[in-house]
Design a protein around this motif. Sequence first.
Motif: not given
Length: 450
Positions: A260, A282, A310, A327, A331, A335
């Motif tokens: 990420w 995530a 994600c 989110d 996520v 995810g």
Amino acid sequence: MPPGITTLAADTPTLSAANTGFMLICSALVMLMTPALAFFYGGMVRVKSTLNMLMMSFISLGIVTVLWVLYGFGLAFGADIGSVVGWSSDYLGLSGIGVTQLWDGYTIPVYVFAVFQLMFAVLTPALISGALADRVKFTSWALFITLWVTVVYFPVAHWVWGAGGWLYEMGVIDFAGGTAVHINAGAAALGVILVIGKRVGFKKDPMRPHSLPLVMLGAGLLWFGWFGFNAGSWLGNDDGVGAVMFVNTQVATAAAMLAWLGYEKLRHGSFTTLGAASGAVAGLVAITPSGGAVSPLGAIAVGAIAGVLCAMAVGLKYRFGYDDSLDVVGVHLVGGIAGSLLVGLFATGGVQSDAKGLFYGGGLEQLGKQAVGVFAVLAYSLVVSAVLAFLLDRTIGMRVPEDDEISGIDQVEHAETAYDFSGAGGGAAPRTTSPAPGNTAAAKTKRVDA
């Protein structure tokens, strides 16, 4: 005897003090995840919504616990009815369970299994709350939780984990809740926000997190509690599978956080604390269904793929115009889908089961099963959650009035504020510093906060 119960007879497993103690500790760790989620979400909202965000998680501890005892455990893990839901009268109020009865051939008491699964049931609706920040009546939210766990979570838990549940019997692998928890919650969040609409000022006003240290604290506690969530789902560690899941949980989370942050640096030019926290979550989400089926190298792949996917997905709300406040869709839904489907690619066939993924010679069979589980839970939760939100919105109303949303939902719904800025050391009028010798004019304009 209802299904899932064995007695302490000579030809059955005997109670293991070690496994029982381990599972009680894991249950406490999973319980900690709900307050951890409250901190994680609470730091991500604006100051005026902090307490409401905390309360939307905490209330789940109260509501779902009572419902689980009354009938939830029976619906999820009772005798199978049509491969859709369970029921056993002995589970009503947990009144027909003896302290010497063991769970389904395992070496732990039924009560221990029940309380462990209770903590999953508590956490799942709390996950949904992050998508609804700033705008939902607390009474409506409490009623939504009551209805949602009854008609969505309890039946889906039976599909995935209950003896006779149709996804369980099909062979869908979900070690600790990729479908039943994360896809379920993410799809529900999407269904509700499509009904209740956007926050006032969405895409216009700044809606930045008010406390990134609180976000990092929540993420750290989630990471800690997730070891109980994942490793505990094997209900003991006599064969080492729980230990593999523990290792894979750490590995995938680390890989997802790095992935990420790498994506964030390339895309936006910075490594952010919010990105680190979100990436870790995530990875935790993605390894939840897959960690008992993959090797540590597979866990790195699962985490890295989920971290990038994600990170990309959280921006979709601006492109498509749905207001997923914190989110949850980006996520937990994305995810959960990634982790569940990647089982079909990276399952080694040598950990929790002999099912192999495509990259280990298993062909597309397991991937197909995983896809059925993913999209069945997604579709059911999305539709039913949207219907529940629509009915509540048309009856008692789901949203606070616009003026109350603008002024702050904490004061309106809870008659409190998260921080007191009026006490000593905060909120006082600015004062002028003493003039510095030789620089009187400049000193007169210099101001500091009291």
